[in-house]
Design an enzyme around this catalytic site. Sequence first.
Site, PDB file in Angstrom:
ATOM      1  N   HIS A  58       2.295  -2.487 -10.515  1.00  0.00           N
ATOM      2  CA  HIS A  58       1.592  -1.201 -10.551  1.00  0.00           C
ATOM      3  C   HIS A  58       2.475  -0.047 -11.024  1.00  0.00           C
ATOM      4  O   HIS A  58       2.099   0.721 -11.910  1.00  0.00           O
ATOM      5  CB  HIS A  58       1.051  -0.862  -9.163  1.00  0.00           C
ATOM      6  CG  HIS A  58       0.084  -1.857  -8.621  1.00  0.00           C
ATOM      7  ND1 HIS A  58      -0.820  -2.543  -9.398  1.00  0.00           N
ATOM      8  CD2 HIS A  58      -0.129  -2.288  -7.346  1.00  0.00           C
ATOM      9  CE1 HIS A  58      -1.554  -3.338  -8.640  1.00  0.00           C
ATOM     10  NE2 HIS A  58      -1.152  -3.205  -7.394  1.00  0.00           N
ATOM     11  N   HIS A  73      -4.862  -3.496 -11.184  1.00  0.00           N
ATOM     12  CA  HIS A  73      -5.988  -2.599 -10.920  1.00  0.00           C
ATOM     13  C   HIS A  73      -5.607  -1.124 -10.993  1.00  0.00           C
ATOM     14  O   HIS A  73      -6.478  -0.263 -11.111  1.00  0.00           O
ATOM     15  CB  HIS A  73      -6.658  -2.933  -9.584  1.00  0.00           C
ATOM     16  CG  HIS A  73      -5.928  -2.479  -8.366  1.00  0.00           C
ATOM     17  ND1 HIS A  73      -5.040  -3.272  -7.671  1.00  0.00           N
ATOM     18  CD2 HIS A  73      -5.971  -1.297  -7.695  1.00  0.00           C
ATOM     19  CE1 HIS A  73      -4.574  -2.610  -6.647  1.00  0.00           C
ATOM     20  NE2 HIS A  73      -5.121  -1.409  -6.629  1.00  0.00           N
ATOM     21  N   ASP A 121       5.246  -7.034  -5.485  1.00  0.00           N
ATOM     22  CA  ASP A 121       3.851  -6.664  -5.253  1.00  0.00           C
ATOM     23  C   ASP A 121       3.499  -5.325  -5.890  1.00  0.00           C
ATOM     24  O   ASP A 121       2.355  -5.126  -6.314  1.00  0.00           O
ATOM     25  CB  ASP A 121       3.576  -6.605  -3.752  1.00  0.00           C
ATOM     26  CG  ASP A 121       2.098  -6.444  -3.433  1.00  0.00           C
ATOM     27  OD1 ASP A 121       1.273  -7.116  -4.081  1.00  0.00           O
ATOM     28  OD2 ASP A 121       1.771  -5.648  -2.531  1.00  0.00           O
ATOM     29  N   LYS A 171      -7.885   2.615 -12.584  1.00  0.00           N
ATOM     30  CA  LYS A 171      -8.186   3.841 -11.852  1.00  0.00           C
ATOM     31  C   LYS A 171      -8.572   4.959 -12.821  1.00  0.00           C
ATOM     32  O   LYS A 171      -7.958   5.134 -13.876  1.00  0.00           O
ATOM     33  CB  LYS A 171      -6.976   4.266 -11.014  1.00  0.00           C
ATOM     34  CG  LYS A 171      -6.717   3.351  -9.814  1.00  0.00           C
ATOM     35  CD  LYS A 171      -5.481   3.795  -9.064  1.00  0.00           C
ATOM     36  CE  LYS A 171      -5.331   3.016  -7.768  1.00  0.00           C
ATOM     37  NZ  LYS A 171      -6.349   3.385  -6.774  1.00  0.00           N
ATOM     38  N   GLU A 181       1.967   3.784   1.801  1.00  0.00           N
ATOM     39  CA  GLU A 181       0.793   3.218   2.480  1.00  0.00           C
ATOM     40  C   GLU A 181       1.020   3.217   3.986  1.00  0.00           C
ATOM     41  O   GLU A 181       2.083   2.813   4.457  1.00  0.00           O
ATOM     42  CB  GLU A 181       0.552   1.776   2.019  1.00  0.00           C
ATOM     43  CG  GLU A 181       0.197   1.620   0.564  1.00  0.00           C
ATOM     44  CD  GLU A 181      -0.070   0.168   0.208  1.00  0.00           C
ATOM     45  OE1 GLU A 181      -1.217  -0.278   0.413  1.00  0.00           O
ATOM     46  OE2 GLU A 181       0.855  -0.517  -0.245  1.00  0.00           O
ATOM     47  N   ARG A 189     -10.819 -24.122  -0.573  1.00  0.00           N
ATOM     48  CA  ARG A 189     -10.483 -25.368   0.114  1.00  0.00           C
ATOM     49  C   ARG A 189     -11.685 -25.879   0.912  1.00  0.00           C
ATOM     50  O   ARG A 189     -12.448 -25.104   1.483  1.00  0.00           O
ATOM     51  CB  ARG A 189      -9.301 -25.146   1.049  1.00  0.00           C
ATOM     52  CG  ARG A 189      -8.014 -24.780   0.317  1.00  0.00           C
ATOM     53  CD  ARG A 189      -6.906 -24.496   1.296  1.00  0.00           C
ATOM     54  NE  ARG A 189      -5.670 -24.147   0.615  1.00  0.00           N
ATOM     55  CZ  ARG A 189      -4.559 -23.748   1.234  1.00  0.00           C
ATOM     56  NH1 ARG A 189      -4.559 -23.649   2.555  1.00  0.00           N
ATOM     57  NH2 ARG A 189      -3.479 -23.451   0.546  1.00  0.00           N
ATOM     58  N   LYS A 244      -2.167 -10.122 -10.338  1.00  0.00           N
ATOM     59  CA  LYS A 244      -0.735  -9.886 -10.348  1.00  0.00           C
ATOM     60  C   LYS A 244      -0.128 -10.431  -9.051  1.00  0.00           C
ATOM     61  O   LYS A 244      -0.850 -10.599  -8.054  1.00  0.00           O
ATOM     62  CB  LYS A 244      -0.431  -8.389 -10.533  1.00  0.00           C
ATOM     63  CG  LYS A 244      -1.070  -7.466  -9.474  1.00  0.00           C
ATOM     64  CD  LYS A 244      -0.204  -7.326  -8.242  1.00  0.00           C
ATOM     65  CE  LYS A 244      -0.843  -6.460  -7.196  1.00  0.00           C
ATOM     66  NZ  LYS A 244      -0.114  -6.471  -5.927  1.00  0.00           N
ATOM     67  N   LYS A 287       5.120  -0.107   2.926  1.00  0.00           N
ATOM     68  CA  LYS A 287       4.135  -0.336   3.972  1.00  0.00           C
ATOM     69  C   LYS A 287       4.540   0.412   5.244  1.00  0.00           C
ATOM     70  O   LYS A 287       5.708   0.660   5.497  1.00  0.00           O
ATOM     71  CB  LYS A 287       4.032  -1.829   4.275  1.00  0.00           C
ATOM     72  CG  LYS A 287       3.599  -2.683   3.094  1.00  0.00           C
ATOM     73  CD  LYS A 287       2.155  -2.425   2.728  1.00  0.00           C
ATOM     74  CE  LYS A 287       1.670  -3.409   1.675  1.00  0.00           C
ATOM     75  NZ  LYS A 287       0.264  -3.155   1.278  1.00  0.00           N
TER      76      LYS A 287
END
Length: 472
Positions: free
Chosen positions: A245, A183, A240, A187, A221, A53, A153, A331
């Site tokens: 994943h 991703h 997510d 790995k 996490e 932007r 994703k 999380k």
Amino acid sequence: MATSHRGERSSPTIFVLFGATGDLAKRMVIPAFYRLALEGLLPGHWRLVGNGRGNVAHEDFRKHVHDVLTEFGPKPEPSDFGSFAERVFFAGGGFRAGNPGSMLDVLARARESLGGDPQFVHYLAVPPAAFGALTESLGRHSLAGGARVVYEKPFGTSPESFSELDRVVRSVLDEQQVYRIDHFLGKEATQDLHVLRFANGLFSGMWSRECIESVQIDVPEKLGVTDRAVFYDATGAVLDMLVTHLFQVAAEVAMEPPASLRPADLQAARETVINCFRPIDPAEVVLGQFSGYRDVPGVAAGSGRDTFVAARLWIDNDRWRGVPFYLRTGKRLAATKQRVSLVLRKPGPPLAGALPDDANVLSFSLAGDGEIDLSLVAKKPGPGLALESARAAVPLATLGGADPLPPYVRLIHDVLIGDRSLFTRPDGLAAAWKAAGPLLSGPPPVVPYAAGSWGPAKARDLIAPGRWLLGE
């Protein structure tokens, strides 16, 4: 496994990074691109054009890139960064012709400076809602022909939005031009799942329901969502992590032996097994939200967004029928880990009932460069017959000549050389959205959990009478 093609040089390339000042570009894409430069893995002639932007001067964007690398690495040493920065430019938001500093103007000058007909790589590090319009713009402004386009994703946010996005992408691009990135597939240890299995008879012979009792794919996490709260509050743990994943890692574990390790065969094996995923029963899912989530700036007041998910997945084919796959992520949990564990069936006589609970487990750590762990039963040295669990570990980075690349570095390099082995296909994604459909249309209640814990207590009930190998 696809080779890394170290040292392979591709044609002159213009790498266009949409969302160049956003969080994903800052944490992952820009550091990965700079690492490729340091490793000598970029084409001999290239330009990096950031898009975002507003109008940002080239020098200001280069300073932004320097600040990003100072924070997230690799550290920008003056001797290296100077020659890198002179090939970095910024294009303001918009495709208006004749507007100095716009996308079309900056790309025209980049193309002229490289000469000939350079390869375009468009990286869409933007929210999924922007994918369709950007794709159409690439087609409208003659930037799609022969280009490679990387989509972050999630590719869609529902079965319906996936179908519409897939329609738009197919109207502009051929499938061979499309790189849907996940991703976790980049790995080192994820790739080693199928190498260990197919290259070692010790493991290939036990890789089925006859020997495996259950599978755990666990990605807790400690981090929260502070830097990406707006994106996360529109997405949550299910979109997510679960349908992206964790589903892809489950497919890596469960796929049938591919015809070969060529890109198309590896992709086909993953997508075929995803088609065997049974639609998830919401009664076999636990959703949670950590305490304090609604106080994070950028999170909607009273948000009911899930920050934790634990789910039981079933795979309806001959190899895996009856074996539960337990998937968990969240999380603000007690630890940060990325682990796949195959829990082996307990043997019968003469030692039935006498074995330690934490034995007979083959695990893969997906974090860092990866590690393979085997927990087995051994006799404790001494005069009696005392059984204890023993652990053997193989850190993959210690193998002779190991030269690992972080996931984003590996995957961006694969895009540059045109290797699609570790990217997803639309048929597999359609099957993943179908499997997630009942959960998305009728999710269970989101229950609270304490930050720093292992999530809602209901997640322990989900796996009973077994237990989560992490945290219990």
